[in-house]
Design a protein around this motif. Structure first.
Motif, PDB file in Angstrom:
ATOM      1  N   LYS A 223       0.878  -1.356   0.036  1.00  0.00           N
ATOM      2  CA  LYS A 223      -0.014  -0.097  -0.028  1.00  0.00           C
ATOM      3  C   LYS A 223       0.835   1.100   0.018  1.00  0.00           C
ATOM      4  O   LYS A 223       0.670   2.347  -0.778  1.00  0.00           O
ATOM      5  N   GLU A 224       1.821   1.014   0.810  1.00  0.00           N
ATOM      6  CA  GLU A 224       2.709   2.490   0.931  1.00  0.00           C
ATOM      7  C   GLU A 224       3.473   2.621  -0.266  1.00  0.00           C
ATOM      8  O   GLU A 224       3.498   3.695  -0.900  1.00  0.00           O
ATOM      9  N   THR A 225       4.001   1.677  -1.029  1.00  0.00           N
ATOM     10  CA  THR A 225       4.678   1.787  -2.404  1.00  0.00           C
ATOM     11  C   THR A 225       3.791   2.205  -3.519  1.00  0.00           C
ATOM     12  O   THR A 225       3.919   3.017  -4.283  1.00  0.00           O
TER      13      THR A 225
ATOM     14  N   GLU B 105      14.259  -2.242  -3.819  1.00  0.00           N
ATOM     15  CA  GLU B 105      14.728  -0.931  -2.752  1.00  0.00           C
ATOM     16  C   GLU B 105      16.134  -1.129  -2.356  1.00  0.00           C
ATOM     17  O   GLU B 105      16.972  -0.441  -2.216  1.00  0.00           O
TER      18      GLU B 105
ATOM     19  N   SER C 119       1.081   4.273  -2.907  1.00  0.00           N
ATOM     20  CA  SER C 119       0.916   5.488  -2.644  1.00  0.00           C
ATOM     21  C   SER C 119       2.227   6.459  -3.203  1.00  0.00           C
ATOM     22  O   SER C 119       1.912   7.525  -3.319  1.00  0.00           O
ATOM     23  N   ARG C 120       3.130   5.911  -3.461  1.00  0.00           N
ATOM     24  CA  ARG C 120       4.139   6.781  -3.845  1.00  0.00           C
ATOM     25  C   ARG C 120       4.282   6.947  -5.324  1.00  0.00           C
ATOM     26  O   ARG C 120       5.034   7.768  -5.890  1.00  0.00           O
ATOM     27  N   ILE C 121       3.513   6.294  -6.222  1.00  0.00           N
ATOM     28  CA  ILE C 121       3.717   6.150  -7.430  1.00  0.00           C
ATOM     29  C   ILE C 121       2.648   7.353  -8.053  1.00  0.00           C
ATOM     30  O   ILE C 121       1.482   7.447  -7.770  1.00  0.00           O
ATOM     31  N   GLY C 122       3.471   8.286  -8.558  1.00  0.00           N
ATOM     32  CA  GLY C 122       2.824   9.477  -9.020  1.00  0.00           C
ATOM     33  C   GLY C 122       2.298   9.481 -10.469  1.00  0.00           C
ATOM     34  O   GLY C 122       2.252   8.382 -11.124  1.00  0.00           O
TER      35      GLY C 122
ATOM     36  N   THR D 133      10.460   9.643 -14.853  1.00  0.00           N
ATOM     37  CA  THR D 133      11.476  10.389 -14.321  1.00  0.00           C
ATOM     38  C   THR D 133      11.001  12.169 -14.069  1.00  0.00           C
ATOM     39  O   THR D 133      11.599  12.822 -13.261  1.00  0.00           O
TER      40      THR D 133
END
Length: 178
Positions: A19-21, A174, A23-26, A64
């Motif tokens: 879930k945290e990963t 990671e 959420s970091r995807i923009g 990027t």
């Protein structure tokens, strides 16, 4: 496993890393993707002649936010596991071959090892679910279980094991980035 079971797993607080990963995807930088397309189309070559490579270049610019991307540190990660469908006799090779293939990778004598070496990429081989004990040095042991079940007889993996496999991929990635 039913949708209600998945919801219960989420409610119990599992899948935190996943879930945290997510959420970091923009959002993609579509402006940079368009700039990359224009740049690629204006190179001295027929438009689109590099096929998938052009798609990858555009997508990287979108991820990027940069038009020119350079990746000095490269790592190719291979996650190994055996598929339970082998029990049905429909596969080309017996399950024992998987461990041999993983071992040839860390010895540097498999096709993927040669490609990684030529690309200047580190090769990481991970035992995520090989159906046997791997003894070769250099294989990362992150075994969730020994192989999957046959999907002809039911789900190949539980939701918990599936999430654990995805999260293991996130962890290995990671670690490789650092």
């Amino acid at each position: 496993m039913k949708a209600d079971d998945v919801i219960q797993i989420i409610r119990k607080g599992k899948m935190e890393l996943l879930k945290e990963t997510i959420s970091r995807i923009g959002e993609l930088h579509t402006d940079k993707m368009e700039e990359a397309r224009v740049k690629l189309d204006n190179l001295l070559k027929p438009q689109g002649s590099l096929g998938t490579l052009e798609d990858i270049a555009r997508r990287l610019s979108g991820i990027t936010g940069n038009l020119d991307n350079s990746f000095k540190k490269k790592c190719l990660i291979v996650m190994g596991g055996d598929n339970g469908i082998v029990k049905e006799g429909v596969t080309s090779f017996p399950k024992d071959v998987s461990i041999l293939v993983a071992e040839t990778m860390v010895k540097g004598i498999s096709g993927v090892a040669v490609l990684a070496r030529h690309a200047g990429a580190e090769l990481k081989v991970v035992d995520l679910g090989l159906d046997g004990e791997v003894k070769a040095e250099g294989i990362i042991n992150r075994k969730i279980r020994k192989g999957t079940d046959s999907f002809l007889r039911g789900p190949a993996m539980s939701i918990e094991d599936t999430v654990k496999a995805i999260e293991t991929g996130i962890e290995i990635t990671e670690e490789s980035i650092r």
